[in-house]
Design a protein around this motif. Structure first.
Motif, mmCIF file in Angstrom:
data_model
loop_
_atom_site.group_PDB
_atom_site.id
_atom_site.type_symbol
_atom_site.label_atom_id
_atom_site.label_comp_id
_atom_site.label_asym_id
_atom_site.label_seq_id
_atom_site.Cartn_x
_atom_site.Cartn_y
_atom_site.Cartn_z
ATOM 1 N N GLY A 161 -1.681 -15.555 -9.884
ATOM 2 C CA GLY A 161 -0.338 -16.052 -9.634
ATOM 3 C C GLY A 161 0.309 -15.533 -8.384
ATOM 4 O O GLY A 161 1.505 -15.772 -8.160
ATOM 5 N N SER A 162 -0.435 -14.854 -7.526
ATOM 6 C CA SER A 162 0.168 -14.347 -6.293
ATOM 7 C C SER A 162 0.226 -15.450 -5.256
ATOM 8 O O SER A 162 -0.588 -16.381 -5.248
ATOM 9 C CB SER A 162 -0.641 -13.165 -5.753
ATOM 10 N N THR A 163 1.197 -15.353 -4.372
ATOM 11 C CA THR A 163 1.386 -16.323 -3.298
ATOM 12 C C THR A 163 1.119 -15.644 -1.965
ATOM 13 O O THR A 163 1.724 -14.614 -1.651
ATOM 14 C CB THR A 163 2.814 -16.882 -3.310
ATOM 15 N N ASP A 164 0.197 -16.218 -1.182
ATOM 16 C CA ASP A 164 -0.127 -15.697 0.142
ATOM 17 C C ASP A 164 0.854 -16.301 1.140
ATOM 18 O O ASP A 164 0.860 -17.518 1.373
ATOM 19 C CB ASP A 164 -1.564 -16.058 0.504
ATOM 20 N N LEU A 165 1.696 -15.454 1.718
ATOM 21 C CA LEU A 165 2.700 -15.933 2.663
ATOM 22 C C LEU A 165 2.167 -16.050 4.086
ATOM 23 O O LEU A 165 2.825 -16.639 4.942
ATOM 24 C CB LEU A 165 3.918 -15.008 2.655
ATOM 25 N N SER A 221 -1.056 -8.523 7.672
ATOM 26 C CA SER A 221 -2.155 -9.260 7.077
ATOM 27 C C SER A 221 -2.040 -9.150 5.563
ATOM 28 O O SER A 221 -1.594 -8.127 5.033
ATOM 29 C CB SER A 221 -3.505 -8.691 7.543
ATOM 30 N N GLY A 222 -2.431 -10.218 4.882
ATOM 31 C CA GLY A 222 -2.450 -10.186 3.419
ATOM 32 C C GLY A 222 -1.092 -10.000 2.787
ATOM 33 O O GLY A 222 -0.970 -9.293 1.777
ATOM 34 N N LEU A 223 -0.065 -10.614 3.344
ATOM 35 C CA LEU A 223 1.284 -10.492 2.788
ATOM 36 C C LEU A 223 1.401 -11.418 1.576
ATOM 37 O O LEU A 223 1.340 -12.643 1.706
ATOM 38 C CB LEU A 223 2.311 -10.860 3.857
ATOM 39 N N THR A 224 1.567 -10.844 0.389
ATOM 40 C CA THR A 224 1.607 -11.621 -0.849
ATOM 41 C C THR A 224 2.775 -11.173 -1.716
ATOM 42 O O THR A 224 3.233 -10.024 -1.632
ATOM 43 C CB THR A 224 0.305 -11.463 -1.653
#
Length: 905
Positions: free
Chosen positions: A312-316, A522-525
């Motif tokens: 359920g994580s969102t990659d911004l 990088s990898g901002l979620t």
């Protein structure tokens, strides 16, 4: 005098007939003699002569013998003249000066007695004989050592570097002494004296020459030269400077070999300085590799699945694509092992579209990111926004944001009045002393929100906020919000007068970015509804390479070892020898199957403590590199049937067709033979993960109104795989084994519920490992549609099998087994032509007989053929075509034509 006495005696006449032996012989009381070794005659002083007063009486006055008394005296005395009593002393065996230089023994003279038979003989008194053996120079000098070694310090003139020594086996001082030494090697800056002392004639330089090898010879005092020269090795040492010795500036690391010792012969030179303790710090500098370390470069979602993170994580900050195009304008720094990194230079930011904004941020959620940040530019540091959710228009309220200010990390969370209406915590500040936010290094940040508590994890270490400020909740307003990355979105107000009379006042608002971020992300979620566990956080930021120390239990008790994120190793101890032992056990390890090749810099610093008030040593730093060699790159190969022919009815079916049912994915690497070296290579099959496989439609995109390419959810169960599809194809992604990808792709289905206008569909399959670092071949597959025949005259007779033909039930499909063959070979073509011609003749004869006798059955068959829903495979007559000999499909219309009209080949 003896001769005179003898002469006087001989003149005395003894009465004839008298035989009385009255007197004893007489000799000297002592003799001294000299004999040269390897000769037999002794030169005596005085000469050996015996006298007898009975002379000239025969027998009684004559000398018959000399007898020697002494232990092992190698001499004998011989009478030369019995009448005169003269004798000589000779060596009875070989005399060797080296065995015995002098001899002393007793000698006596005997007369011949009273008569011819020697009876009543008399002997003289005992005389002492002392004989000296003269030496012959028969031996050459020999050196006492087979090799001489010495070391000198550069820049010094020595009186004596070392002394060589030779000896001689000869017994005399003349021949046994070494009178001279000589340096045989010409052109050396050394000299030697007569005592064998070697000195340097000029200052030696370590940089010019680090060692010398010379030959030295020796001479005895008889000028006899040594048979063999002796070697002398002189090592030149640099001026003693405290520091590390015995280490290499470069250490090569071959992937897959485990840990490798970095400094197996390393030791610290203290130049004799007494130390009471020291501390050594080794730092592996890998900030130039991806996110500061050799980590797996799979996508963020794949890594979260591998580490067991909640879904359920969102990659911004996803990779740019048609569906995630808001990152297309950002600066990327993706040249490091395919690790996707976004660089913000203070002028770039992006708005996250509303459909991608995570919803329902309740009391629990997680924000995670990789960040590299340096000191803020300018004298007066401003806020640098990483993430900001603010009003899209009008009020400019910040609902939540994450920003850096004065090298402090701040997280803002404003609640709505609908959730809470009291004064509550709203801003959380962290000041990190151990891990500086402005150190220009990569760190992994995770913010777990369990309102009102907020916890920060940096590289897996927990940090509580040092300052928490409270604020009132935000009043509800019907204003949309805007989520931004790299800056904050807000409106700037301005006013102006309009109209000819300048009396119309207009208020204008211009939305724009502000508070830009300077650094890399990088990898901002964001994951709503759940917080991340420490175990998952540690897994996500785990480093695959680092420093290690082997056999800790074998180290001395005073040695202390501390590690920090595998990149820093600190060794402390009281004894230099214990420190040296610990340094030889330090190794580098990289557990990635395909590590990132290139340099890893290694920095070693040492500080020492001295006893009392003595001045401590200054140990220079060491800068070395670990060269990770390129790994054996895998070759991912996709094989299978490249052409698939299916009847239209099968494409219309509820399951459609499985185009990749015979798919096979393999991976091989080229490795050098352990016995033959790198020139003998072998191909080895290896197993590793894949992270995505894309199936693209070649040609026109899929028409959703009549066709689909899809995979059932059940095919992904129990695997770390997900799938997305569109009209251009389908993508299966996630870090999983090649076997799981094979299973999923084999269950891919293609359906077309209106295949009448379709002749073939072409697809292209590619797979990837490590986010595109290694890609497979492009596997092209063609699905051909086999249409049934259109109604025509006499076709009903073909549908009814003749009595003499046996039905053969085979599915009508053609598999192109050889992807490299585009046409049948000539021999196979001839066979096909003959078979089809024979078949046409038989069918024509059968049609004629059936037409003549079965008119009734003919009409029924014709009605049956006109049914559009009848499957071609259900007819009584089936045609079997050898797939190894046919590459182009024969459609039913062509078959029917050949049965009713002449065919020319």
């Amino acid at each position: 005098q003896a001769r005179l006495v003898l002469g006087s005696l001989t003149s005395v006449r003894v009465p004839q007939g008298s035989c009385i032996n009255k007197h004893k012989p007489w000799i000297e009381t002592s003799y001294h003699g000299v004999i040269t070794e390897n000769m037999d005659t002794v030169l005596l002083d005085p000469p050996l002569v015996a006298l007898d007063k009975d002379a000239p009486i025969p027998y009684a006055g004559e000398i018959c013998a000399f007898k020697i008394f002494g232990q092992d005296a190698p001499f004998e005395a011989v009478v030369l003249n019995r009448t005169s009593g003269e004798g000589v002393l000779k060596a009875s065996s070989q005399v060797d000066c080296e065995s015995q230089k002098e001899y002393t023994f007793i000698i006596q003279a005997y007369d011949c007695g009273a008569g011819p038979n020697g009876a009543d003989w008399k002997k003289s008194h005992k005389a002492v004989v002392h004989i000296q053996v003269n030496d012959v120079n028969e031996f050459s000098p020999v050196f006492r050592e087979s090799l001489y070694k010495a070391s000198v310090t550069e820049g010094k003139i020595y009186d004596s570097i070392l002394q060589v020594e030779a000896w001689d086996q000869d017994c005399s001082p003349q021949y046994s002494q070494i009178c001279n030494y000589e340096i045989v090697t010409a052109g050396t800056p050394f000299a030697i004296d007569r005592n064998g002392n070697i000195r340097n004639t000029e200052q030696l330089s370590f940089d010019k020459q680090q060692s010398y090898k010379i030959l030295v010879s020796a001479f005895d005092c008889g000028q006899k030269k040594a048979k063999e020269d002796v070697g002398v090795h002189i090592e030149v040492k640099p001026v003693c400077r405290p520091g590390w010795q015995g280490w290499n500036k470069r250490v090569d690391y071959e992937p897959g070999t485990g840990s490798k010792q970095l400094f197996p012969k390393m030791h610290l030179e203290t130049c004799g300085g007494p130390l009471s303790g020291m501390k050594v710090m080794l730092e592996l500098q890998t900030n130039h590799i991806g996110k500061g370390c050799d980590r797996e470069t799979y996508s963020e979602k794949s890594l979260q699945k591998l580490c067991g993170a909640a879904s359920g994580s969102t990659d911004l900050l996803p990779a740019p694509s048609p569906s995630t195009n808001w990152t297309a304008s950002l600066l990327t720094d993706s040249g490091r092992d395919s690790d996707l990194i976004y660089r913000f230079d203070g002028h770039q930011a992006t708005n996250v579209p509303d459909h991608a904004v995570p919803q329902n941020l309740t009391d629990q959620f997680t924000v995670a990111m990789w960040m590299k940040h340096g000191p803020s530019p300018g004298l007066r540091a401003e806020k640098e926004t990483i993430l900001c959710n603010s009003d899209k228009t009008e009020m400019n309220r910040h609902h939540y944001s994450l920003y850096v200010h004065n090298c402090r990390l701040v997280f803002l969370l404003r609640r709505d009045f609908t959730q809470i209406d009291t004064f509550r915590p709203a801003e959380f500040h962290w000041k990190l002393e151990q891990v500086c936010i402005c150190d220009k290094e990569w760190h992994y940040y995770v913010i777990n929100v369990e309102f009102p508590a907020v916890t920060l994890f940096v590289d897996g270490v927990t940090y509580e906020p040092y300052l928490v400020t409270d604020d009132w909740p935000i009043h509800s307003a019907k204003i949309d919000t805007q989520l931004t990355v790299g800056a904050c979105w807000q409106e700037l107000s301005s006013s102006r007068y309009e109209g000819s009379d300048n009396l119309t006042f207009t208020h204008m608002a211009t939305p724009r970015f502000t508070q830009y971020f300077h650094g890399s992300l990088s990898g901002l979620t964001i994951r709503p509804g759940r917080i991340e566990t420490q175990k998952v956080i540690s897994c996500l930021q785990a480093c695959k390479e680092g420093l290690d120390i082997n056999s800790l239990e074998s180290l001395a008790k005073d040695i202390k070892v501390r590690e920090n994120m595998k990149s820093v190793l600190v060794v402390e101890g009281e004894d230099v020898d214990s420190i040296n032992t610990a340094m030889t056990k330090i190794s580098y390890i990289n557990s990635r199957q395909f590590p990132t090749p290139g340099l890893r810099r290694l920095h070693i610093t040492a500080s020492v403590q001295c006893f009392g008030e003595e001045t401590c040593l200054s140990i220079p730093d060491i800068r070395a590199v670990v060269m990770v060699l390129p790994p054996s790159e895998p070759r991912i190969t996709i094989t299978g049937l490249k052409q698939l022919i299916r009847p239209a009815s099968e494409l219309r079916g509820p399951l459609g067709v499985a185009p990749f049912k015979e798919l096979r994915i393999t991976s091989t690497v080229m490795r050098g033979d352990a016995f033959g070296g790198p020139h003998r290579l072998s191909v080895t099959e290896v197993m590793h993960n894949l992270d995505y496989c894309d199936v693209l439609v070649i040609g026109d995109e899929l028409n959703p109104e009549r066709e689909s390419l899809e995979i059932h959810h059940s095919a992904l169960l129990g695997k770390h795989l997900d799938a997305t599809n569109s009209t251009s194809g389908i993508s299966i992604y996630g870090v999983d084994s090649m076997a799981h990808y094979e299973q999923a792709l084999r269950q891919l289905r293609y359906r077309n519920w209106r295949p009448a206008a379709l002749s073939e569909r072409r697809f292209r399959l590619t797979c990837s490992e490590l986010n595109g670092r290694y890609t497979s071949n492009e596997f092209n597959l063609e699905v051909s549609v086999l249409h049934r025949a259109a109604p025509m005259e006499h076709i009903n007779h073909v549908a009814a099998p003749p009595q003499y033909m046996r039905p053969v039930h085979h599915p009508l499909m053609i598999h192109a087994l050889n992807s490299h063959t585009s046409a049948a070979p000539p021999a196979a073509t001839v066979v096909i032509v003959i078979c089809i011609a024979a078949l046409v003749v038989i069918v024509v004869i059968g049609i004629y007989r059936i037409h003549a006798t079965h008119q009734e059955a003919s009409r029924d068959d014709e009605d049956e053929v006109k049914d559009l829903e009848t499957d071609w495979g259900s007819s009584a007559l089936n045609i079997t075509i050898n797939p190894m000999e046919v590459t182009a499909p024969l459609c039913a219309d062509e078959v029917m034509t050949r049965k009713t009209t002449p065919v020319f080949f």
